[in-house]
Every structure is written in structure tokens, then in C-alpha cells.
Design an enzyme around this catalytic site. Structure first.
Site, PDB file in Angstrom:
ATOM      1  N   LYS A  22       0.828  -1.207   0.000  1.00 21.80           N
ATOM      2  CA  LYS A  22       0.000   0.000   0.000  1.00 21.80           C
ATOM      3  C   LYS A  22       0.864   1.260   0.000  1.00 21.80           C
ATOM      4  CE  LYS A  22      -1.689   1.694   3.987  1.00 21.80           C
ATOM      5  NZ  LYS A  22      -1.424   3.119   4.198  1.00 21.80           N
ATOM      6  N   ASN A  23       1.852   1.298   0.895  1.00 23.42           N
ATOM      7  CA  ASN A  23       2.632   2.531   1.053  1.00 23.42           C
ATOM      8  C   ASN A  23       3.568   2.795  -0.117  1.00 23.42           C
ATOM      9  OD1 ASN A  23       1.356   3.007   3.399  1.00 23.42           O
ATOM     10  ND2 ASN A  23       3.103   2.584   4.753  1.00 23.42           N
ATOM     11  N   CYS A 118      -4.221  13.396  12.957  1.00 26.04           N
ATOM     12  CA  CYS A 118      -4.889  12.125  12.776  1.00 26.04           C
ATOM     13  C   CYS A 118      -4.706  11.322  14.044  1.00 26.04           C
ATOM     14  CB  CYS A 118      -4.352  11.371  11.581  1.00 26.04           C
ATOM     15  SG  CYS A 118      -2.774  10.626  11.869  1.00 26.04           S
ATOM     16  N   ARG A 123       1.387  14.735  12.970  1.00 27.06           N
ATOM     17  CA  ARG A 123       1.835  14.501  11.598  1.00 27.06           C
ATOM     18  C   ARG A 123       1.828  15.767  10.730  1.00 27.06           C
ATOM     19  NH1 ARG A 123      -0.450   8.625   9.800  1.00 27.06           N
ATOM     20  NH2 ARG A 123       1.512   8.485   8.718  1.00 27.06           N
ATOM     21  N   ASP A 306       5.215   0.715  11.879  1.00 21.86           N
ATOM     22  CA  ASP A 306       3.997   0.059  11.381  1.00 21.86           C
ATOM     23  C   ASP A 306       3.890  -1.400  11.826  1.00 21.86           C
ATOM     24  OD1 ASP A 306       3.221   2.384  10.196  1.00 21.86           O
ATOM     25  OD2 ASP A 306       3.674   1.776   8.141  1.00 21.86           O
ATOM     26  N   ARG A 398      -8.433  -0.349   5.054  1.00 25.22           N
ATOM     27  CA  ARG A 398      -7.603   0.668   4.395  1.00 25.22           C
ATOM     28  C   ARG A 398      -6.262   0.069   3.964  1.00 25.22           C
ATOM     29  NH1 ARG A 398      -6.284   5.551   7.810  1.00 25.22           N
ATOM     30  NH2 ARG A 398      -5.002   5.769   5.980  1.00 25.22           N
TER      31      ARG A 398
HETATM   32  C1  UD1 Z   1       4.874   6.874   6.240  1.00 18.87           C
HETATM   33  C2  UD1 Z   1       3.943   5.681   6.138  1.00 18.87           C
HETATM   34  C3  UD1 Z   1       3.486   5.246   7.515  1.00 18.87           C
HETATM   35  C4  UD1 Z   1       4.701   4.986   8.397  1.00 18.87           C
HETATM   36  C5  UD1 Z   1       5.648   6.175   8.393  1.00 18.87           C
HETATM   37  C6  UD1 Z   1       6.943   5.912   9.154  1.00 18.87           C
HETATM   38  C7  UD1 Z   1       2.839   6.011   4.007  1.00 18.87           C
HETATM   39  C8  UD1 Z   1       1.591   6.323   3.280  1.00 18.87           C
HETATM   40  N1  UD1 Z   1       2.780   6.059   5.333  1.00 18.87           N
HETATM   41  O1  UD1 Z   1       4.108   7.933   6.830  1.00 18.87           O
HETATM   42  O2  UD1 Z   1       2.699   4.060   7.367  1.00 18.87           O
HETATM   43  O3  UD1 Z   1       4.265   4.727   9.702  1.00 18.87           O
HETATM   44  O4  UD1 Z   1       5.996   6.534   7.051  1.00 18.87           O
HETATM   45  O5  UD1 Z   1       7.587   4.823   8.623  1.00 18.87           O
HETATM   46  O6  UD1 Z   1       3.844   5.677   3.406  1.00 18.87           O
HETATM   47  N2  UD1 Z   1       7.049  14.687  10.375  1.00 18.87           N
HETATM   48  C9  UD1 Z   1       7.137  16.046  10.623  1.00 18.87           C
HETATM   49  N3  UD1 Z   1       7.064  16.898   9.569  1.00 18.87           N
HETATM   50  C10 UD1 Z   1       6.910  16.474   8.280  1.00 18.87           C
HETATM   51  C11 UD1 Z   1       6.824  15.089   8.034  1.00 18.87           C
HETATM   52  C12 UD1 Z   1       6.904  14.216   9.100  1.00 18.87           C
HETATM   53  O7  UD1 Z   1       7.287  16.479  11.767  1.00 18.87           O
HETATM   54  O8  UD1 Z   1       6.868  17.307   7.365  1.00 18.87           O
HETATM   55  C13 UD1 Z   1       7.127  13.740  11.500  1.00 18.87           C
HETATM   56  C14 UD1 Z   1       5.818  12.963  11.661  1.00 18.87           C
HETATM   57  O9  UD1 Z   1       4.895  13.683  12.436  1.00 18.87           O
HETATM   58  C15 UD1 Z   1       6.288  11.707  12.320  1.00 18.87           C
HETATM   59  C16 UD1 Z   1       7.673  11.479  11.704  1.00 18.87           C
HETATM   60  O10 UD1 Z   1       8.074  12.746  11.192  1.00 18.87           O
HETATM   61  O11 UD1 Z   1       6.419  11.898  13.701  1.00 18.87           O
HETATM   62  C17 UD1 Z   1       7.714  10.436  10.623  1.00 18.87           C
HETATM   63  O12 UD1 Z   1       6.846  10.769   9.595  1.00 18.87           O
HETATM   64  P1  UD1 Z   1       7.024  10.319   8.080  1.00 18.87           P
HETATM   65  O13 UD1 Z   1       8.245   9.507   7.918  1.00 18.87           O
HETATM   66  O14 UD1 Z   1       6.854  11.522   7.226  1.00 18.87           O
HETATM   67  O15 UD1 Z   1       5.770   9.366   7.893  1.00 18.87           O
HETATM   68  P2  UD1 Z   1       4.659   9.435   6.786  1.00 18.87           P
HETATM   69  O16 UD1 Z   1       5.262   9.675   5.445  1.00 18.87           O
HETATM   70  O17 UD1 Z   1       3.532  10.299   7.235  1.00 18.87           O
END
Ligand code: UD1
Length: 418
Positions: A22-23, A118, A123, A306, A398
């Protein structure tokens, strides 16, 4: 709303085929916006999040040929009718924020709703926005929307403050059409980034270094269509392996290599399971009760957040006490009170949960709160005595394709109640 009824206590045995990740599929489907030609994708999992993605792409004006029931999707973004991703879709799936980079890079403008908080934490998307600004985007926040503009993005050094998966994907896609070279630093190294880079390369992008901290991109003036197969879902695989281990059985998952899951496999071994590693399959053999093992979630190649909830499920019936530390997301222990309803002994202190293994869990009605949390409830239901009913399983739908059907082939007593 569908519910899942499980009668626990059967050791799971057999083989399951892992679906496409999915991701990996989500950003890859959005990457079709980078080309005006047809992009064909195979092994696309038939999931709610994928249907949301196709709906959003359709709203923008992308021609969508939806063969999802056969795990195929064909997309052509020749021209768009709209450059706006609206709140009603973005709020249902935060990952749709990766529409920003490709839309901006190809069409010079994008308006995307801020996803908001969320269930598993705040996030924010600040790393996405700073990264795109480094490529020359002008960004404004207005009435809950991000407005991004740039006549043509220009390649640059983009050092990420944290190796965010989504930010790396967004900026990588944007850089593929920027003018000149970009150097992305402190990138996420997750296998999903590697799969995205492979898909982009199939469209003619020039990328090297994916899967390491530094990714170098030579921007192109245009990209062509592609035919790409999505890689296997490592989290789905890990969930079925956890099910085999926890129930005292043996499970083989086919359709992915072990390298993507090594941190998890190592922890299963530390807990007493025997693991078979194949080129395109992984096997787990439980050898008695699991032993308590500590984990700390980290960016890849560390233990994936995850898989935290599912590993905790295994630890609920382990011998001894384990410490589970969550460093990626705040508020990702929402499964804990539900697991305690089955008789698990778990205490939370800050970002660490102490899980004291109990000899038996007893079935109870439970409520799913997010995707991976719902998987952990199903897992504990499989080992609990009596009947467990999990409601709100739309969270599960999902991210897991036909989970109950796959579990039934492994011998589980589980059914979906409409
Ligand atoms: C993706 C995955 C999710 C997984 C996560 C970490 C998808 C669709 N989802 O989520 O299943 O759990 O990676 O492996 O691929 N953060 C910030 N600012 C930003 C972006 C992130 O502060 O601009 C923080 C987030 O709040 C979180 C951390 O960084 O605490 C990690 O987030 P990130 O690696 O971006 O995860 P996602 O891409 O949202």
C-alpha cells in the site's frame, strides 16, 4: 459497519501470498501526474486507500482505468481539469499530500488541503514544504490549504531535518521534473522509496542513491509513460508472520524478500521463533511460547513503527516483560486499552509500553482505532480463548487486502459480519 468475529485458539499453518505494498502504491500512483502518457501499474492492492487515491486523481482530471479487482490500474494525466486536492478527500487519507510535489512540478501550481491531525499524532508536513521551497516553490498557507507555485522548479541541495518518508517522496517526485540537479540529503531509506525511484526511472527519470541517505536526481524536461509492478507489502507480511508465531503455528509468506523485514525477523528470532529466509518468501516456525523482547521503533532499517502494534500483540502472551518504545509517532499506543480488555498486562510510561506476558487472553468485544492497531487486535483475538469481535474494521480495510480470507486459508476461525 462491518465487524470481524474471531474464535481464537487455533495454531495457524500454511502459506499466504503477500499483496502489493500500500505505502509503495500510493506515491507511485500519484507519480503518474508527472507524465502526459499512460502509466500502467500491476500488483496494486485492492484497498480503500487506493480507491481514495484513484478518486482524487479522477477529480483532478486524470483518466483512470480501474482494474483494481485484477490488481491493475492504468492512469493518463494528459491534462488536468483542476489543480486542487480538496479537504473531503485529503482528510480521509493523509498520504494524499504527496500529490503536491508531482502536481506542482508538472503544472506549475497546486492547491492541496492541509491534512490536519490524525489518530496517531499531529503529523505535520513542514519537511515537505521546506523541501519544495528549496526547489524554488513559493508556498502560502490559506484557509486550511497549501498553495504552491513555481513556473519551473530548479534543482538544488535539499537537506531533510528528519528522514521523513512522505517528504522524501514528495521532493523526489518534484525533483524528477526540476531544471538541473538536485541532491536530497538525510533521505528516508525505506524500501517504498526504492520502489518509487524504480517507478520514476521507468518513466525516464534519472535518479541514483535511493535506499541510501543521499539521492541525486538529474531533472528532466518531461517524463514518459511506464509499466511498473508494485513491490510486496512488508508490513502485511510481518503481520501474518506475527500471527503464525503468536498462535504457536508456522506460516510462510510469499511474494517478498526478507531484506525488507530484517529488523522484525531478528526480533522474532530473539523471541524464540525460527525463521527461514528465501529470495521470494519468508517462513516462521514457533518453537513454544514467545520470550519477552524489547523493541524501539526507528526509521528504516530500524524496527518499523507500522509493526509496533503487531509485535506488542505477540509480547502480550510472552514469557517475561518487554519494553516497547515508540519514537516515530506520538500517541501510537491506542491499541493498548483494547488489548488490556482481553486480559493483557500493559502499562504506558511516556513513549514506552511495558508489556508483562500473561498465560491466557480471553475474548471480548473490541474497537479498532487505526490501521495497524486494528491488525494487533485481530492478532490477539486469534490467540484469545472464546470469541472476540472487532468493530470499526474499516481501518483494517484501508491497508489489508482480504485479510480474513487469507487468515482462513491458514486455518483461523474468523468471519466478517456485515
Ligand atoms: C509513512 C507511512 C506510515 C509509516 C511512516 C513511518 C505512508 C503512506 N505512510 O508515513 O505508514 O508509519 O511513514 O515509517 O507511506 N514529520 C514532521 N514533519 C513532516 C513530516 C513528518 O514532523 O513534514 C514527522 C511525523 O509527524 C512523524 C515522523 O516525522 O512523527 C515520521 O513521519 P514520516 O516519515 O513523514 O511518515 P509518513 O510519510 O507520514
Amino acid at each position: 459497519m462491518d465487524r470481524m468475529r474471531i474464535r481464537g485458539g487455533r495454531p495457524l499453518k500454511g502459506t499466504v501470498q503477500v499483496s502489493g505494498a500500500k505505502n509503495s502504491a500510493l506515491p507511485i500512483l500519484f507519480s503518474s501526474l508527472l507524465s502526459g502518457q499512460e502509466c500502467r501499474y500491476r500488483r496494486v492492492p485492492n484497498l480503500q486507500d487506493i480507491r481514495t487515491t484513484l478518486k482524487l486523481l479522477g477529480q483532478l482530471g486524470v483518466q483512470v482505468d480501474d482494474g483494481l479487482t485484477q490488481n491493475r490500474v492504468s492512469l493518463r494525466a494528459e491534462k488536468l481539469d483542476s489543480l486542487e486536492a480538496t479537504y473531503d478527500l485529503v482528510r480521509t487519507m493523509r498520504a494524499s499530500v504527496v500529490v503536491l510535489g508531482p502536481m506542482l512540478a508538472r503544472f506549475g501550481q497546486a492547491k492541496v488541503s492541509l491534512p490536519g491531525g490524525c489518530a496517531i499524532g499531529a503529523r505535520p508536513i513542514n519537511f515537505h514544504l521546506t523541501g519544495l521551497e528549496r526547489l524554488g516553490a513559493e508556498i502560502e498557507l490559506e484557509s486550511g490549504y497549501v498553495l504552491a507555485r513555481a513556473k519551473r522548479l530548479v534543482g538544488n541541495r535539499v537537506p531533510f531535518e528528519f528522514p521523513s518518508v512522505g517528504a522524501t517522496e514528495n521532493v523526489l517526485m518534484a525533483a524528477a521534473l526540476a531544471k538541473g540537479e538536485s541532491l536530497l540529503e538525510n533521505c528516508a531509506k525505506e524500501p517504498e522509496i526504492v520502489d518509487l525511484a524504480r517507478a520514476l526511472r521507468a518513466m525516464g527519470a534519472e535518479i541514483e542513491g535511493e535506499g541510501t541517505e543521499t539521492i541525486r536526481v538529474q531533472g528532466k524536461d518531461s517524463l514518459h509513460g511506464c509499466d511498473h509492478e508494485i513491490m510486496g507489502d512488508r508490513i502485511e507480511a510481518g503481520t501474518f508472520l506475527a500471527a503464525g508465531f503468536l498462535t504457536g503455528g508456522s506460516v510462510r509468506v510469499e511474494g517478498l524478500g526478507w531484506e525488507h523485514l530484517e529488523a522484525v525477523l531478528g526480533k522474532f528470532e530473539e523471541s524464540g521463533a525460527r525463521i527461514g529466509r528465501g529470495e521470494n518468501h519468508i517462513e516462521i516456525f514457533s518453537q513454544g511460547k514467545p520470550k519477552a523482547t524489547d523493541i524501539t521503533t526507528l526509521p528504516f532499517p530500524g524496527f518499523p513503527t507500522d509493526m509496533q502494534a503487531q509485535f506488542m500483540s505477540v509480547m502480550t502472551v510472552a514469557e517475561g516483560a518487554s519494553m516497547i518504545s515508540e519514537t516515530i509517532f506520538e500517541n501510537r499506543f491506542m491499541h493498548v486499552p483494547e488489548l488490556c480488555r482481553l486480559g493483557a498486562d500493559i502499562t504506558i510510561r511516556g513513549n514506552t509500553a511495558v508489556v508483562r506476558g500473561v498465560s491466557t487472553l480471553v475474548g471480548a468485544p473490541l474497537m479498532a482505532t487505526d490501521l495497524r492497531a486494528s491488525a494487533s487486535l485481530i492478532l490477539c483475538g486469534l490467540v484469545a480463548s472464546g470469541e472476540t469481535e472487532v468493530s470499526r474494521i474499516y481501518h483494517l480495510d484501508r491497508g489489508y487486502e482480504s485479510m480474513e480470507k487469507k487468515l482462513v486459508t491458514l486455518g483461523a476461525d474468523i468471519e466478517r459480519l456485515k
